[in-house]
Design an enzyme around this catalytic site. Structure first.
Site, PDB file in Angstrom:
ATOM      1  N   HIS A  62      40.565  35.047  31.869  1.00 21.48           N
ATOM      2  CA  HIS A  62      40.788  35.023  33.325  1.00 21.48           C
ATOM      3  C   HIS A  62      39.917  36.093  33.993  1.00 21.48           C
ATOM      4  O   HIS A  62      39.212  35.837  34.963  1.00 21.48           O
ATOM      5  CB  HIS A  62      42.273  35.268  33.615  1.00 21.48           C
ATOM      6  CG  HIS A  62      42.615  35.443  35.067  1.00 21.48           C
ATOM      7  ND1 HIS A  62      43.185  34.441  35.826  1.00 21.48           N
ATOM      8  CD2 HIS A  62      42.471  36.499  35.914  1.00 21.48           C
ATOM      9  CE1 HIS A  62      43.361  34.871  37.062  1.00 21.48           C
ATOM     10  NE2 HIS A  62      42.941  36.127  37.149  1.00 21.48           N
ATOM     11  N   GLU A  63      39.973  37.303  33.437  1.00 21.64           N
ATOM     12  CA  GLU A  63      39.262  38.421  34.069  1.00 21.64           C
ATOM     13  C   GLU A  63      37.753  38.267  33.948  1.00 21.64           C
ATOM     14  O   GLU A  63      37.024  38.565  34.888  1.00 21.64           O
ATOM     15  CB  GLU A  63      39.718  39.758  33.448  1.00 21.64           C
ATOM     16  CG  GLU A  63      41.210  40.052  33.623  1.00 21.64           C
ATOM     17  CD  GLU A  63      41.670  40.130  35.077  1.00 21.64           C
ATOM     18  OE1 GLU A  63      40.822  40.303  35.973  1.00 21.64           O
ATOM     19  OE2 GLU A  63      42.894  40.011  35.313  1.00 21.64           O
TER      20      GLU A  63
HETATM   21 ZN   LIG Z   1      42.787  37.301  38.804  1.00 21.54          ZN
END
Ligand SMILES: [Zn+2]
Ligand SMILES: [Zn+2]
Length: 359
Positions: A254-255
């Site tokens: 996600h990051e």
């Molecule tokens: Zn985020």
């Protein structure tokens, strides 16, 4: 429970866009890939479900943001994409990830393998792990949770200096909790998109962090000891379970997705949905919705089929350490299979997607 539903037209435009150039770019994709991506707006699709809202503290309700469709992503002038000479993702481990050196080493290799399949086509390289002291960061004991925390901004500075020439990005991972500034309680991670640098902590992903059994509590630091990094020697790390591995893989992808310029997804259930708390992060799937998948494909240039196959291989290969003997030292055999139980359901889902791509 509420459901965020978009019309077929809205989803189709978010995915394909109405810009003739982007429409023609979409039409050039392989027919199987388009068949899968089109599942985003097919009325009776079941591969990509809607976003569900469970409480007022969920991200979309508490952090209103402008949505980002494919066209907005594509034309974002600040977006960074890998270039031919910057196609590596570097992972820097800070402090121990596991109770023993072997667990730490294996765990980080599992994460590397996962990122390599997820960001298919890029190389993921591990930097030699460093102790907290090497970063010269500030640290503290959190007044509420009584655990050790390290200063996220100082770690980012350290990582930026270490960023190799061929790096698309460098991400630090740690089992120690982070804080962004004195007045804040904690932060799961922090990144600088312009610098291609991020630091993410998995400290709160262990099964015990929020329980009374949590063993990472320490007494207040003695006066003058705020520069003595010895407190980190043998500091508590949670047990590496399948759920912890899944949560770490999810956070990391996600990051790193943000570093590619993907903003929080508001279209369909997706890895790129924002999350405000652990329960919401757990609800978020491991996969990208078709709109975010097209964004990532546009940035990296992978073949969707090959990428899905690589993810299935990562789940199936429980050892995932080719060439590494499991025999260690005199204690005999240390058998450390990759704990992939929590990924099994997802594997079945990817196989369904592969069937659509390959039909
Ligand atoms: Zn985020
Ligand atoms: Zn998405």
């Amino acid at each position: 429970m509420e459901t965020v539903r978009h019309s077929e037209h809205t989803l189709k435009t978010a995915l394909i866009s109405e810009n003739p150039r982007l429409v023609s770019q979409y039409e050039k994709l392989d027919a199987g890939e388009r068949r899968l991506l089109n599942e985003a707006f097919k009325p009776d699709h079941d591969l990509f479900g809607p976003i569900t809202l469970h409480s007022q503290s969920d991200w979309i309700i508490s952090h209103p943001e402008a949505p980002q469709d494919f066209e907005q992503f594509f034309s974002d002038p600040y977006r960074k994409a890998p270039s031919p000479d910057k196609r590596s993702i570097y992972i820097q481990c800070i402090g121990s990830l596991g109770n023993t050196r072997i667990i730490s080493e294996e765990y980080i290799k599992w994460l590397k393998g996962y990122c390599e399949a997820f960001f298919y086509g890029l190389t993921v390289k591990l930097l030699e792990p460093v102790p907290v002291s090497a970063t010269r960061c500030s640290f503290r004991v959190n007044d509420n949770t009584q655990n050790l925390q390290i200063h996220a901004g100082h770690i980012l500075k350290f990582l930026k200096k270490k960023k190799p020439e061929d790096a698309f990005c460098i991400v630090g991972i740690t089992m120690i909790d982070l804080y962004p500034r004195d007045s804040w309680n904690f932060v799961f991670g922090q990144a600088s998109l312009t610098d291609g640098v991020g630091i993410f902590s998995f400290a709160r992903y262990g099964s015990d962090f929020y329980s009374s059994r949590y063993e990472g509590r320490v007494s207040k630091l003695q006066k003058g000891s705020s520069s003595d990094y010895a407190v980190f020697d043998n500091y508590y790390t949670p047990q590496v379970t399948s759920v912890l591995l899944l949560r770490s893989c999810k956070t990391l992808t996600h990051e790193i997705g943000h570093i590619f310029g993907l903003r929080h997804c508001q279209w369909l259930a997706c890895l790129m949905q924002g999350s405000n708390h652990l329960e919401e992060a757990d609800r978020r799937p491991l996969n990208l919705c078709p709109i975010c998948l097209r964004k990532l494909q546009c940035a990296i240039g992978f073949n969707i089929r090959e990428r899905y196959k690589a993810l299935v291989r990562w789940i199936e290969d429980e050892s995932d350490s080719p060439g590494v003997s499991t025999k260690r030292g005199r204690e005999g055999t240390v058998d450390l299979p990759k704990p992939v139980d929590a990924f099994k359901e997802w594997k079945e889902w990817i196989i369904k997607c592969l069937a659509v791509v390959q039909k």
